[in-house]
Write a protein that holds these residues in place. Structure first.
Motif, mmCIF file in Angstrom:
data_model
loop_
_atom_site.group_PDB
_atom_site.id
_atom_site.type_symbol
_atom_site.label_atom_id
_atom_site.label_comp_id
_atom_site.label_asym_id
_atom_site.label_seq_id
_atom_site.Cartn_x
_atom_site.Cartn_y
_atom_site.Cartn_z
ATOM 1 N N TYR A 185 0.850 -1.198 0.000
ATOM 2 C CA TYR A 185 0.000 0.000 0.000
ATOM 3 C C TYR A 185 0.880 1.239 0.000
ATOM 4 O O TYR A 185 1.777 1.379 0.827
ATOM 5 N N ARG A 186 0.611 2.102 -0.946
ATOM 6 C CA ARG A 186 1.296 3.387 -1.013
ATOM 7 C C ARG A 186 0.221 4.452 -1.252
ATOM 8 O O ARG A 186 -0.433 4.462 -2.293
ATOM 9 N N PRO A 187 0.026 5.334 -0.267
ATOM 10 C CA PRO A 187 -1.041 6.326 -0.385
ATOM 11 C C PRO A 187 -0.940 7.171 -1.652
ATOM 12 O O PRO A 187 -1.952 7.560 -2.223
ATOM 13 N N GLN A 188 0.268 7.449 -2.107
ATOM 14 C CA GLN A 188 0.436 8.286 -3.293
ATOM 15 C C GLN A 188 -0.061 7.600 -4.562
ATOM 16 O O GLN A 188 -0.288 8.259 -5.576
ATOM 17 N N PHE A 189 -0.247 6.287 -4.543
ATOM 18 C CA PHE A 189 -0.838 5.560 -5.670
ATOM 19 C C PHE A 189 -2.304 5.233 -5.395
ATOM 20 O O PHE A 189 -3.157 5.384 -6.260
ATOM 21 N N TYR A 190 -2.578 4.749 -4.180
ATOM 22 C CA TYR A 190 -3.921 4.253 -3.868
ATOM 23 C C TYR A 190 -4.984 5.347 -3.956
ATOM 24 O O TYR A 190 -5.987 5.187 -4.641
ATOM 25 N N TRP A 191 -4.793 6.463 -3.251
ATOM 26 C CA TRP A 191 -5.847 7.470 -3.167
ATOM 27 C C TRP A 191 -6.077 8.216 -4.475
ATOM 28 O O TRP A 191 -7.236 8.469 -4.841
ATOM 29 N N PRO A 192 -5.036 8.559 -5.241
ATOM 30 C CA PRO A 192 -5.321 9.119 -6.576
ATOM 31 C C PRO A 192 -6.042 8.119 -7.484
ATOM 32 O O PRO A 192 -6.885 8.522 -8.296
ATOM 33 N N THR A 193 -5.747 6.824 -7.326
ATOM 34 C CA THR A 193 -6.461 5.803 -8.093
ATOM 35 C C THR A 193 -7.940 5.813 -7.733
ATOM 36 O O THR A 193 -8.810 5.793 -8.607
ATOM 37 N N VAL A 194 -8.243 5.860 -6.446
ATOM 38 C CA VAL A 194 -9.630 5.887 -5.982
ATOM 39 C C VAL A 194 -10.318 7.178 -6.449
ATOM 40 O O VAL A 194 -11.474 7.151 -6.876
ATOM 41 N N ALA A 195 -9.609 8.295 -6.397
ATOM 42 C CA ALA A 195 -10.197 9.571 -6.810
ATOM 43 C C ALA A 195 -10.520 9.575 -8.310
ATOM 44 O O ALA A 195 -11.605 9.999 -8.713
ATOM 45 N N THR A 196 -9.575 9.086 -9.140
ATOM 46 C CA THR A 196 -9.856 9.066 -10.582
ATOM 47 C C THR A 196 -10.932 8.038 -10.908
ATOM 48 O O THR A 196 -11.688 8.220 -11.865
ATOM 49 N N LEU A 197 -11.019 6.998 -10.103
ATOM 50 C CA LEU A 197 -12.106 6.028 -10.271
ATOM 51 C C LEU A 197 -13.453 6.712 -10.053
ATOM 52 O O LEU A 197 -14.407 6.484 -10.800
#
Length: 192
Positions: A69-81
């Protein structure tokens, strides 16, 4: 329902599910709705869908290639989703002329089928399990957006305010249930 980090899904690539997680998830969902609508008014709905899907796929690839888990990848992924899912629901209704009940059925069937495949698969790689999780996760957005749009603007025409209260009323007991089950499991694990 058991909530554990030892089942077959690779939970190391998702954050701990805490109050902050749900706050961030709610913020990304609201942001996705607002950003999708704003972009659609600036660059068009089809362009918003295309840009958000491409951004999502790039970020998802980075997330899937990550070792944890890396927040810099996970949360932008969720946001663009959230942006892409909103744009997809809007395009299904507006551009394709598919009514909300039909789009709900299409996305719901696809989501359930993906979940069934994901949960029934043995012997596939962890990357396949993670990919099917994300695909099902993707489909939750247009399902929810289509249901909300149908009830808010469709035949029931309840409006956004009433639908917001309905969603909150549905959300709270689910979160209470999950919180109680998780607490019970923690107590049982500590006792063992």
């Amino acid at each position: 329902m058991t909530i554990t980090t030892t089942n077959k899904f690779d939970y190391s690539k998702v954050p701990a599910v805490t109050g902050v997680f749900w706050l961030a998830k709610l913020i990304t969902t609201g942001m996705g709705e607002s950003v999708s609508d704003a972009l659609s008014s600036i660059i068009s709905k089809p362009a918003t869908l295309l840009v958000s899907v491409v951004a999502f796929l790039i970020l998802l690839t980075m997330q899937l290639r990550s070792d944890r888990y890396r927040p810099q990848f996970y949360w932008p992924t969720v946001a663009t989703l959230a942006i892409a899912g909103t744009a997809l629901a809007d395009e299904t209704h507006d551009a394709l002329g598919i009514g909300y009940p039909i789009s709900v059925a299409i996305y719901l069937i696809a989501m359930i089928a993906t979940m069934v495949v994901s949960m029934g698969v043995n012997g596939f790689s962890k990357k396949f399990e993670v990919a099917t999780f994300w695909f099902a996760y993707i489909l939750t957005r247009p399902v929810g957006a289509s249901i909300a749009d149908y009830c808010g603007y469709g035949t029931p025409n309840l409006g956004n305010e009433v639908m917001s209260l309905v969603w909150i009323a549905l959300f709270i007991p689910v979160m209470i249930y999950l919180g109680v089950k998780f607490h019970q499991q923690l107590v049982a694990e500590k006792a063992a």
